[in-house]
Scaffold this active site. Structure first.
Site, PDB file in Angstrom:
ATOM      1  N   GLY A  78      -6.235  -4.011   9.452  1.00 50.44           N
ATOM      2  CA  GLY A  78      -6.407  -2.744  10.161  1.00 50.44           C
ATOM      3  C   GLY A  78      -6.728  -2.889  11.640  1.00 50.44           C
ATOM      4  CB  SER A  79      -6.256  -5.529  14.209  1.00 47.14           C
ATOM      5  OG  SER A  79      -4.881  -5.774  14.216  1.00 47.14           O
ATOM      6  CE  LYS A 122       8.186   3.585  -3.287  1.00 48.69           C
ATOM      7  NZ  LYS A 122       7.353   2.744  -2.426  1.00 48.69           N
ATOM      8  NE  ARG A 128       1.977  -0.042  -2.052  1.00 46.47           N
ATOM      9  CZ  ARG A 128       2.195  -0.783  -3.129  1.00 46.47           C
ATOM     10  NH1 ARG A 128       3.189  -0.492  -3.943  1.00 46.47           N
ATOM     11  NH2 ARG A 128       1.411  -1.806  -3.410  1.00 46.47           N
ATOM     12  CB  ILE A 172       7.783   5.812   3.306  1.00 46.10           C
ATOM     13  CG1 ILE A 172       6.661   5.187   4.137  1.00 46.10           C
ATOM     14  CG2 ILE A 172       7.607   7.319   3.186  1.00 46.10           C
ATOM     15  CD1 ILE A 172       5.248   5.465   3.674  1.00 46.10           C
ATOM     16  CG  HIS A 207       8.624  -4.967  11.825  1.00 44.35           C
ATOM     17  ND1 HIS A 207       8.213  -5.203  10.523  1.00 44.35           N
ATOM     18  CD2 HIS A 207       9.455  -5.986  12.154  1.00 44.35           C
ATOM     19  CE1 HIS A 207       8.780  -6.313  10.088  1.00 44.35           C
ATOM     20  NE2 HIS A 207       9.534  -6.805  11.051  1.00 44.35           N
TER      21      HIS A 207
HETATM   22  C1  GAR Z   1       0.929  -5.770  12.143  1.00 46.10           C
HETATM   23  O1  GAR Z   1       1.322  -6.922  12.847  1.00 46.10           O
HETATM   24  C2  GAR Z   1       2.102  -4.872  11.858  1.00 46.10           C
HETATM   25  O2  GAR Z   1       3.055  -4.898  12.870  1.00 46.10           O
HETATM   26  C3  GAR Z   1       2.631  -5.467  10.588  1.00 46.10           C
HETATM   27  O3  GAR Z   1       1.500  -5.773   9.850  1.00 46.10           O
HETATM   28  C4  GAR Z   1       0.450  -6.158  10.738  1.00 46.10           C
HETATM   29  C5  GAR Z   1      -0.809  -5.437  10.339  1.00 46.10           C
HETATM   30  O4  GAR Z   1      -1.908  -5.900  11.064  1.00 46.10           O
HETATM   31  N1  GAR Z   1       3.522  -4.575   9.912  1.00 46.10           N
HETATM   32  C6  GAR Z   1       4.611  -4.938   9.247  1.00 46.10           C
HETATM   33  O5  GAR Z   1       4.930  -6.104   9.088  1.00 46.10           O
HETATM   34  C7  GAR Z   1       5.429  -3.788   8.671  1.00 46.10           C
HETATM   35  N2  GAR Z   1       6.676  -4.253   8.153  1.00 46.10           N
HETATM   36  P1  GAR Z   1      -3.254  -5.067  11.103  1.00 46.10           P
HETATM   37  O6  GAR Z   1      -3.623  -4.750   9.645  1.00 46.10           O
HETATM   38  O7  GAR Z   1      -4.260  -5.968  11.730  1.00 46.10           O
HETATM   39  O8  GAR Z   1      -3.012  -3.808  11.890  1.00 46.10           O
END
Ligand code: GAR
Length: 194
Positions: free
Chosen positions: A12-13, A65, A91, A93, A109
């Site tokens: 969740g950063s 879902k 996941r 949508i 992404h």
């Molecule tokens: C992020 O780097 C985001 O871009 C990626 O997951 C990470 C979550 O980091 N998302 C994907 O790969 C979506 N396909 P976080 O939990 O620290 O925000």
């Protein structure tokens, strides 16, 4: 002020970057709900530290879902959520949410799409030996990281780059880019509504 829900599965950063941007007035939005599909994920701790309501669900407990997305949808409607912001929500949508939020679900992404969609985009880029990767923000459709692209930012992979150092560079770009791009989208939408 735009009402948003943030969906996350892990650390969740990016959720934190949005919370912080809202706190300093750089993102005119209110997080009405944090949705998480993994018990114990750190994004839930961040939500509670910021006193945000959260909804954690176990996807495997539902028949399909459509069933759990219906449940989520009800909560989004109750809270007048206008946009769904995906922040590491791992996941796909489904049609229930896609039809309820047309062009109003946004994802971030860690690659220059269409390169390296899906899981572990950072590992995929390192394994491919490319010297350039980056970050993409896009609207969500039914595919895996395939919707219309809104913004992209490059990140160079230096010789001797490690997974940790690349992750750090990509996250730094994500944390700066996501609030900025969301602010642009929301303010344009508000202008159109005025
Ligand atoms: C992020 O780097 C985001 O871009 C990626 O997951 C990470 C979550 O980091 N998302 C994907 O790969 C979506 N396909 P976080 O939990 O620290 O925000």
């Amino acid at each position: 002020m735009t009402n948003i829900a943030v969906f996350a599965s892990g650390n969740g950063s990016n959720l934190q970057a949005l919370i912080d941007a809202i706190g300093r007035g750089a993102l005119e939005a209110q997080i009405k709900l944090v949705v998480c599909d993994r018990p114990g994920a750190y994004c839930l701790t961040r939500a509670s530290q910021a006193r945000l309501p959260s909804f954690m669900f176990y996807p495997q407990k539902y028949q399909s879902k459509a069933v759990y997305e219906e449940l989520i949808l009800r909560q989004l409607r109750e809270r007048d959520v206008e946009y769904i912001v995906l922040a590491g929500y791992m996941r796909l949508i489904g049609p229930t949410l896609l039809e309820a939020f047309p062009q109003r679900i946004i994802n971030i992404h860690p690659s220059l799409l269409p390169s390296f969609p899906g899981k572990d985009a950072i590992g995929q880029a390192l394994a491919a030996g490319v010297t350039l990767t980056g970050v993409t923000i896009h609207y969500v459709d039914e595919g895996i990281d395939t919707g219309p692209i809104i913004a992209q930012w490059p990140v160079f992979i230096d010789p001797g780059e490690t997974r940790e150092s690349l992750e750090e560079k990509i996250h730094a770009v994500e944390h700066e880019l996501y609030p900025k791009v969301l602010q642009e989208i929301f303010s344009k939408r508000r202008e159109n509504l005025d």
